[in-house]
Design a protein around this motif. Structure first.
Motif, PDB file in Angstrom:
ATOM      1  N   ALA A   6      -3.869 -32.861  99.764  1.00  0.00           N
ATOM      2  CA  ALA A   6      -3.903 -30.914 100.040  1.00  0.00           C
ATOM      3  C   ALA A   6      -3.445 -30.167  98.143  1.00  0.00           C
ATOM      4  CB  ALA A   6      -2.054 -30.628 100.664  1.00  0.00           C
ATOM      5  N   ASN A   7      -2.596 -31.554  97.790  1.00  0.00           N
ATOM      6  CA  ASN A   7      -2.336 -31.068  96.122  1.00  0.00           C
ATOM      7  C   ASN A   7      -3.635 -31.304  95.511  1.00  0.00           C
ATOM      8  OD1 ASN A   7      -1.322 -32.374  93.362  1.00  0.00           O
ATOM      9  ND2 ASN A   7      -0.062 -31.506  94.021  1.00  0.00           N
ATOM     10  N   ALA A   8      -4.096 -32.525  95.822  1.00  0.00           N
ATOM     11  CA  ALA A   8      -5.438 -32.364  95.098  1.00  0.00           C
ATOM     12  C   ALA A   8      -6.392 -31.681  95.304  1.00  0.00           C
ATOM     13  CB  ALA A   8      -6.169 -34.369  94.608  1.00  0.00           C
ATOM     14  N   ALA A  10      -6.477 -28.658  96.243  1.00  0.00           N
ATOM     15  CA  ALA A  10      -5.736 -26.790  96.015  1.00  0.00           C
ATOM     16  C   ALA A  10      -6.370 -26.950  94.120  1.00  0.00           C
ATOM     17  CB  ALA A  10      -4.455 -27.098  95.866  1.00  0.00           C
ATOM     18  N   ALA A  11      -5.911 -28.105  93.577  1.00  0.00           N
ATOM     19  CA  ALA A  11      -5.745 -27.803  91.894  1.00  0.00           C
ATOM     20  C   ALA A  11      -7.597 -28.212  92.219  1.00  0.00           C
ATOM     21  CB  ALA A  11      -5.454 -29.997  91.605  1.00  0.00           C
ATOM     22  N   ALA A  14      -8.913 -24.862  92.010  1.00  0.00           N
ATOM     23  CA  ALA A  14      -8.395 -24.172  91.119  1.00  0.00           C
ATOM     24  C   ALA A  14      -9.015 -24.211  90.201  1.00  0.00           C
ATOM     25  CB  ALA A  14      -7.529 -23.827  90.496  1.00  0.00           C
ATOM     26  N   TYR A  61      -5.024 -38.500  91.086  1.00  0.00           N
ATOM     27  CA  TYR A  61      -4.291 -37.571  92.368  1.00  0.00           C
ATOM     28  C   TYR A  61      -4.392 -39.256  93.700  1.00  0.00           C
ATOM     29  CZ  TYR A  61      -4.125 -33.186  90.469  1.00  0.00           C
ATOM     30  OH  TYR A  61      -3.371 -32.119  90.326  1.00  0.00           O
TER      31      TYR A  61
ATOM     32  N   GLU B  33       2.845 -28.819  98.287  1.00  0.00           N
ATOM     33  CA  GLU B  33       2.057 -29.980  97.607  1.00  0.00           C
ATOM     34  C   GLU B  33       1.118 -29.198  97.492  1.00  0.00           C
ATOM     35  OE1 GLU B  33       0.537 -33.833  99.078  1.00  0.00           O
ATOM     36  OE2 GLU B  33       2.275 -33.617 101.010  1.00  0.00           O
ATOM     37  N   ALA B  35       0.380 -25.778  97.056  1.00  0.00           N
ATOM     38  CA  ALA B  35       1.314 -25.096  95.764  1.00  0.00           C
ATOM     39  C   ALA B  35       0.652 -25.656  94.588  1.00  0.00           C
ATOM     40  CB  ALA B  35       1.918 -23.946  96.492  1.00  0.00           C
ATOM     41  N   ALA B  36       1.593 -27.001  94.478  1.00  0.00           N
ATOM     42  CA  ALA B  36       1.861 -27.197  93.007  1.00  0.00           C
ATOM     43  C   ALA B  36       0.780 -27.976  92.462  1.00  0.00           C
ATOM     44  CB  ALA B  36       2.569 -28.342  93.493  1.00  0.00           C
ATOM     45  N   GLY B  37      -0.550 -27.865  93.236  1.00  0.00           N
ATOM     46  CA  GLY B  37      -1.408 -28.580  92.392  1.00  0.00           C
ATOM     47  C   GLY B  37      -2.394 -27.425  92.138  1.00  0.00           C
ATOM     48  N   VAL B  38      -2.393 -26.362  92.578  1.00  0.00           N
ATOM     49  CA  VAL B  38      -2.917 -25.081  92.005  1.00  0.00           C
ATOM     50  C   VAL B  38      -1.805 -24.584  90.588  1.00  0.00           C
ATOM     51  CG1 VAL B  38      -3.075 -22.646  92.076  1.00  0.00           C
ATOM     52  CG2 VAL B  38      -3.951 -24.009  93.634  1.00  0.00           C
TER      53      VAL B  38
END
Lengths: 310, 158
Positions: A6-8, A10-11, A14, A61, B33, B35-38
Motif C-alpha cells: 500500500a505504501n509503495a 501510493a508513493a 505520487a 519497497y 502505510e 499515506a506515508a508512501g505519498v
C-alpha cells in the motif's frame, strides 16, 4: 484480497506526476534546440530520470519480491552476453554492462572467468554455462547471443509462472511473443538455417515454436502468412509495412498492459507498471534525441513516439 | 447475584470495543502505510491524506461508545452492579454483536477504500474529496450497526 505494498503503490502514484505526458513530449518536439528540449524534460522529472534510481526506490519497497526482479531479466542476460564476449576477447566488460540488473558486474565476471556458473542466480547459471561452452567451441557470437536471448525469455516465462501474478505472466508472454516474431522475421530475412532459428526462438503458449521455426525457415512471406493465422495477424500486417512499425506496436502493447496494472490500488503490479513506464519514457527520449540529431520532421518523430503511461 | 448474566454482558462490552477497535486499527494502519508512501514523495500532501487516514478510526470509537453505554447500564461504571439473569446477559451480548462484527469488517474495508483514495490524492490532489466520499460510504454501515446496538441496549429492561 491482498493489500500488499500500500505504501509503495501510493508513493509510485505520487511519482507518476513526474512522468512525461503527451503535452510535454509535444513541447519537446517543438523545442528549437536540444538544450530547450532537455530543460522541459528535466523540469518535469526533477532528477528522478534514471532507471537505476527508479529501481532502487522500487526494490527498497519490495526488497525480496522475486516477481519484480523478472523485469530485470533482459538486462541480466544482456550483461551475461557482454561479459562472456568481453572475457573471451580479453576486453573490459564494464563498458557494455547495463544497469539496473539482478547481478553485479563483479559477480558475472567472476563466474565467467572462473567458470563457476553456480554462483550466479538460478535463472542465469545454466544458460551462462551453455553459452560459454557454445561460444568457446564455435566462436560464433551470434549463435551464442541467440541462445542467451531465448534463455532470457524462457526464464521470464518460467519465473513469471512460478512467482508472478496474472500481470507478470501476461508481461512475460507478450515480451516473448514480440521477441520471437522479431527473431523469426530477422532469421527469415537473413536466410538462417533451421538449427539457428530453433536456438534463437523461445516459443510460448501464444505461438507454437515448431510452427514458427518452420515458417521462418521457408521464407519471410511464409512467416507472415503463418502469423496471419495466429492472434498476431496485426503484427504481420505491420511487418509488411516496416519492422520499425512492428517494434513500436510491441512497445505500445506492453504499455497497454502496464495501463491495466496502474488501476490497482495495492500489490506489486503498479510498481512493475511504473518501471515499465519509466523505461518507455527513456526510450521515447532516446528516439526524440536521435530524430532531432538526424533532422527528422515533426510527423516522423510523432510516428515513432511510443505510447505513454500518463 | 447471577454472575453468568453479568459475565455475558461484560463479554459483550469487551467484544464491542475489541473487534471494532481491531477493525479500526487495521484500517487506520493500512491508510497510514499508503499515506506515508505519498508523504515520502510529496510532504505537502500530508494534511490531505491525514483526513483519509482518520476515516476508518470511527469504528473503534463506535465500539467504545457501545461498551460505555453497556457498562453504564449494567452498573459497572456507576458502581451499582445490576442483577442480570442469564437471558439478560445474553441480550447484552447480542446487543454488542452488530457494532463488534460490522465494526471489524467495515473498519478494514474502509481502510482499503481510503488507502485507494490516497492514490487519488497522490495523483490528482484536486480530486481528494472524491476519495473521501468513496471511503465515507463504508461508514454508513458502521453507523447503522451502532444504531442497532444502541437501540437494543436501551430497550433491555433490567
Amino acid at each position: 484480497m491482498s493489500v500488499k505494498y500500500a505504501n509503495a503503490v501510493a508513493a509510485v502514484k505520487a511519482m507518476e506526476n513526474t512522468l512525461l505526458t503527451r503535452s510535454d513530449i509535444d513541447q519537446m518536439i517543438s523545442a528549437r534546440t536540444r538544450a530547450e528540449a532537455e530543460a522541459i524534460a528535466s523540469a518535469k522529472t526533477s532528477g528522478n530520470d534514471s532507471l537505476e534510481k527508479v529501481w532502487e526506490m522500487l526494490s527498497s519497497y519490495a526488497p525480496d519480491d522475486m516477481e519484480l526482479r523478472i523485469l530485470l531479466y533482459r538486462n541480466d542476460f544482456h550483461d551475461l552476453k557482454a561479459v562472456l564476449k568481453a572475457t573471451i576477447a580479453n576486453r573490459d566488460p564494464s563498458v557494455y554492462y547495463i544497469s539496473p540488473a539482478n547481478v553485479s558486474l563483479e559477480e558475472l565476471s567472476r563466474a565467467v572467468s572462473t567458470k563457476e556458473f553456480d554462483i550466479l542466480p538460478a535463472h542465469l547459471a545454466e544458460p551462462a554455462e551453455e553459452a560459454y561452452e557454445l561460444l568457446t567451441r564455435t566462436l560464433d557470437g551470434q549463435l551464442s547471443d541467440s541462445l542467451i536471448d531465448a534463455a532470457a525469455l524462457k526464464a521470464m516465462q518460467d519465473d513469471a509462472e512460478k512467482y508472478g501474478g496474472e500481470f507478470m505472466k501476461s508481461f512475460a508472454a507478450l515480451t516473448t511473443v514480440c521477441a520471437d516474431i522479431k527473431t523469426a522475421y530477422r532469421c527469415s530475412r537473413n536466410g538462417k538455417n533451421a538449427g539457428f532459428i530453433e536456438t534463437a526462438v523461445c516459443g510460448s503458449r501464444e505461438i507454437d515454436k515448431l510452427s514458427l521455426v518452420r515458417a521462418a525457415q521457408t521464407g519471410t512471406e511464409s512467416l507472415l502468412s503463418f502469423l496471419d493465422t495466429t492472434p498476431y495477424g496485426e503484427a504481420a500486417a505491420l511487418l509488411r509495412e516496416s519492422p520499425a512499425r512492428f517494434e513500436k506496436w510491441c512497445d505500445d502493447k506492453i504499455m497497454e498492459l502496464a495501463e491495466t496494472a496502474r488501476l490497482q490500488a495495492f500489490g506489486i503490479e503498479p510498481l512493475a507498471a511504473y518501471y515499465i513506464a519509466k523505461e518507455a519514457e527513456l526510450k521515447n527520449l532516446r528516439i526524440l534525441g536521435v530524430c532531432r540529431e538526424c533532422g527528422s520532421d515533426r510527423e516522423t518523430i510523432e510516428e515513432r513516439m511510443r505510447k505513454l503511461y500518463v | 447475584m447471577n454472575s453468568i448474566g453479568l459475565a455475558l454482558a461484560i463479554i459483550g462490552a469487551a467484544c464491542a470495543s475489541l473487534f471494532a477497535g481491531i477493525g479500526s486499527a487495521k484500517g487506520v494502519g493500512l491508510v497510514g502505510e499508503a499515506a506515508a508512501g505519498v508523504v515520502s514523495v510529496d510532504p505537502n500532501k500530508f494534511s490531505k491524506v491525514l483526513i483519509l487516514q482518520l476515516l476508518p478510526g470511527t469504528q473503534g470509537l463506535y465500539g467504545l461508545l457501545t461498551a460505555i453505554l453497556m457498562l453504564r447500564k449494567i452498573g459497572i461504571l456507576g458502581g451499582d452492579l445490576a442483577d442480570l439473569s442469564t437471558a439478560q446477559g445474553l441480550m447484552f451480548l447480542a446487543a454488542a454483536m452488530p457494532i463488534a462484527i460490522v465494526g471489524l469488517f467495515s473498519g478494514i474495508a474502509q481502510g482499503r477504500a481510503a488507502a485507494a483514495g490516497v492514490g487519488i490524492t497522490a495523483k490528482k490532489p484536486e480530486h481528494n474529496g472524491k476519495g473521501i466520499i468513496m471511503a465515507a460510504m463504508v461508514e454508513t454501515y458502521a453507523i447503522l450497526a451502532l444504531l442497532v446496538s444502541i437501540l437494543i441496549i436501551n430497550n433491555i429492561s433490567i
